[in-house]
Design an enzyme around this catalytic site. Structure first.
Site, PDB file in Angstrom:
ATOM      1  N   GLU A 120      10.453 -99.865  77.666  1.00 45.84           N
ATOM      2  CA  GLU A 120      11.813 -99.291  77.616  1.00 45.84           C
ATOM      3  C   GLU A 120      12.040 -98.458  78.871  1.00 45.84           C
ATOM      4  O   GLU A 120      11.116 -98.262  79.663  1.00 45.84           O
ATOM      5  CB  GLU A 120      12.010 -98.459  76.338  1.00 45.84           C
ATOM      6  CG  GLU A 120      12.110 -99.326  75.099  1.00 45.84           C
ATOM      7  CD  GLU A 120      12.385 -98.568  73.819  1.00 45.84           C
ATOM      8  OE1 GLU A 120      12.494 -97.328  73.857  1.00 45.84           O
ATOM      9  OE2 GLU A 120      12.486 -99.222  72.771  1.00 45.84           O
ATOM     10  N   HIS A 350      23.561 -89.822  70.893  1.00 43.52           N
ATOM     11  CA  HIS A 350      22.426 -90.477  70.216  1.00 43.52           C
ATOM     12  C   HIS A 350      21.337 -89.502  69.779  1.00 43.52           C
ATOM     13  O   HIS A 350      20.713 -89.676  68.743  1.00 43.52           O
ATOM     14  CB  HIS A 350      21.841 -91.496  71.191  1.00 43.52           C
ATOM     15  CG  HIS A 350      20.686 -92.270  70.671  1.00 43.52           C
ATOM     16  ND1 HIS A 350      20.781 -93.118  69.587  1.00 43.52           N
ATOM     17  CD2 HIS A 350      19.389 -92.349  71.089  1.00 43.52           C
ATOM     18  CE1 HIS A 350      19.604 -93.689  69.359  1.00 43.52           C
ATOM     19  NE2 HIS A 350      18.742 -93.219  70.244  1.00 43.52           N
TER      20      HIS A 350
END
Ligand code: SIN
Length: 529
Positions: A120, A350
């Site tokens: 990621e 988020h």
């Protein structure tokens, strides 16, 4: 004691990964009561897709590399001691999860201990353990199963913390509202752990579930706990954009398209079909999240669009279906075949790097009060969290807080109820009025204290918050009213900290102070005076 009064050694408020990890550990040392606002399993943990980062693939990877990546993403504000704890204990905690039966995806080779490790943004190695694209659910199931099997933790569902019970500046438990019956219950505890998750429901567009209204942070702040890093809100670059006008009205969470999709080769295209990340960072789509989110905002502005596109055309269709089954299925239900169609995406709030200030053992400045997970701030993420470090944080620091809390701090027998704790009265507002106030907060925060901020935008948000504060001076009378008050308080703290920090760093970007300025290389701390 009547049926509204409970007493325990450890009161844990919150049933996500931090609360469950803490409960498992605490139950070895005393009586534990765990409160969840919704049903057990309904938390941000359950929604976590990408995975959990841990340097298990050694010697190809190392805790040192993981440390370096976390520090680099944190833009100079990480607490190095906390990061060291996270990356080293994280490996042991991840292995324990595997021993408990967590089923992470396997690889065909022996590399990575036989696990299919994902990549990621801003990680220099593949180190993300994942269970398809529903890793949080798998972890929550694993921890939940262990708790049920051991049968040592009492779980009260549908209970929302109202305020902490304080005695001589020590935390002695909490009052909570039973959302079904409306009864207020008192929980006395030797140690109280807040693990209530984040605040991203303060924003119009968010990937977070409805519960993420900053309750634990507000409750702790009201009681005198210090909060820190409140200006650092992380915006995930890729949340699905559909039905924007409808979303503006009802403010539903946006469906997350995991960063792991970019890790497998997903690319970002602007509205003209041009790949653009090379203009912004050498790591392209895998640059740190704050950089990708700001790049997307700039491209949306330049092309007068409310989204960009994520294209998976370079990834084999079978691999997409196998690796991201839930994302594939959800998008298909919404009319998008992601093996062929570009996905319209935009950033959404988020994750919260700030929160209740704690040491690396979850201790707050109030004796008897601990915090862990997203609502807490150990400084482990600095100004910007590295992808997939959040589940790890909950796992590591939830357990550590429970270990620390087993040391006696107060004597439960001598405590009395704090008369000044919030008393619930009759609800004052109708449902639509509460939703309207919430929408005012969410819009003010999105426009004024969002991905790109300035003195002007933040002051404008602040004025809107002040305006509605005048209407909300009354004691809360329902769960929704409590949430609203908590949202207002945390929104004010975020706005204040973002105004105070006159520089740009990590997730906090101000157009009037666009450069990082090391005079500000410090944490801003706030306390209710
Ligand atoms: C994602 O899957 O992109 C979210 C993971 C995280 O927030 O770390």
């Amino acid at each position: 004691m009547n049926d509204k009064d409970y007493s325990c050694d450890f009161l844990i408020i919150g049933g996500g990964i931090a609360g469950l990890s803490a409960a498992l550990e605490a139950s070895k040392h005393g009586k534990v009561i765990l409160l969840t606002k919704g049903k057990i399993g309904e938390s941000a943990t359950e929604k976590a897709q990408g995975g959990i980062a841990a340097a298990i693939d050694q010697p190809r990877d190392s805790t040192e590399y993981h440390f370096e990546d976390t520090i680099a993403a944190g833009a100079g504000l990480c607490n190095e001691k906390a990061v060291r704890v996270l990356v080293t204990e994280g490996v042991d905690r991840a292995k324990e999860l595997i021993e408990m039966g967590a089923r992470f995806d396997r690889a065909e080779t022996e590399a990575g201990g036989g696990f299919a490790l994902a990549l990621e943004g801003a990680h220099k190695r593949r180190r993300i353990l994942h269970a398809g694209d529903e890793t949080g659910k798998e972890i929550e199931k694993t921890l939940g199963r262990r708790i049920v099997n051991e049968n040592k933790v009492t779980i009260h569902q549908g209970m929302m913390g109202i305020d902490l019970l304080m005695e001589d500046k020590k935390c002695a438990g909490a009052l909570a509202l039973d959302s079904l019956s409306g009864a207020v219950k008192s929980y006395r505890a030797r140690a109280t752990l807040i693990a209530t998750g984040g605040v991203c429901q303060l924003y119009l567009y968010t990937t977070n579930p409805a519960f993420a209204t900053g309750d634990g942070i507000a409750m702790a702040y009201r009681a005198g706990a210090a909060v820190t890093d409140m200006e650092f809100v992380q915006f995930h670059p890729t949340a699905l954009v559909q039905f924007k006008q409808f979303e503006d009205i009802v403010a539903l969470p946006r469906f997350l398209i995991s960063e792991a999709v970019r890790g497998e080769g997903g690319v970002l295209l602007n509205n003209k079909g041009e790949r653009f990340m090379e203009k912004y960072h050498v790591k392209l789509e895998l640059a740190p999240r704050d950089i990708v989110s700001r790049a997307i905002v700039q491209e949306m502005k330049a092309t007068d669009s409310d989204h960009v596109f994520l294209s998976l055309k370079g990834i084999d269709a079978e691999k997409i279906k196998h690796r991201f089954p839930m994302i594939y299925k959800t998008c298909l239900e919404r009319g998008l075949d992601i093996t062929k169609d570009n996905i319209p995406v935009a950033p959404a709030a988020h994750y919260f790097m700030g929160g209740i200030k704690t040491d690396i053992d979850g201790r707050t400045n109030l004796p008897g009060l601990y915090a862990a997970g997203e609502c807490a701030s150990t400084g482990v993420h600095g100004a910007n969290r590295l992808a997939s470090n959040s589940l790890l944080e909950g796992l590591v620091f939830g357990r550590r807080a429970a270990v620390a809390a087993k040391q006696p701090t107060t004597n439960n027998q001598q405590l009395t109820t704090n008369e000044s704790a919030t008393i619930l009265c009759k609800p004052r507002f109708k449902d639509f009025e509460i939703q309207r106030y919430k929408l005012i907060i969410k819009t003010a925060m999105w426009n004024g204290a969002g991905i790109i901020r300035s003195q002007e935008s933040l002051s404008s948000a602040s004025r809107k918050l002040e305006l509605i504060e005048k209407d909300l001076v009354y004691p809360a009378g329902s769960l929704d009213e409590l949430e609203l008050k908590n949202m207002l308080l945390t929104a004010k703290l975020i706005t204040r900290a973002a105004l105070d920090r006159q520089e740009s760093r990590g997730a906090h970007y101000r157009t009037d102070f666009p450069k990082q300025d090391d005079n500000w290389k410090r944490n801003l701390i706030y306390k209710n005076s």
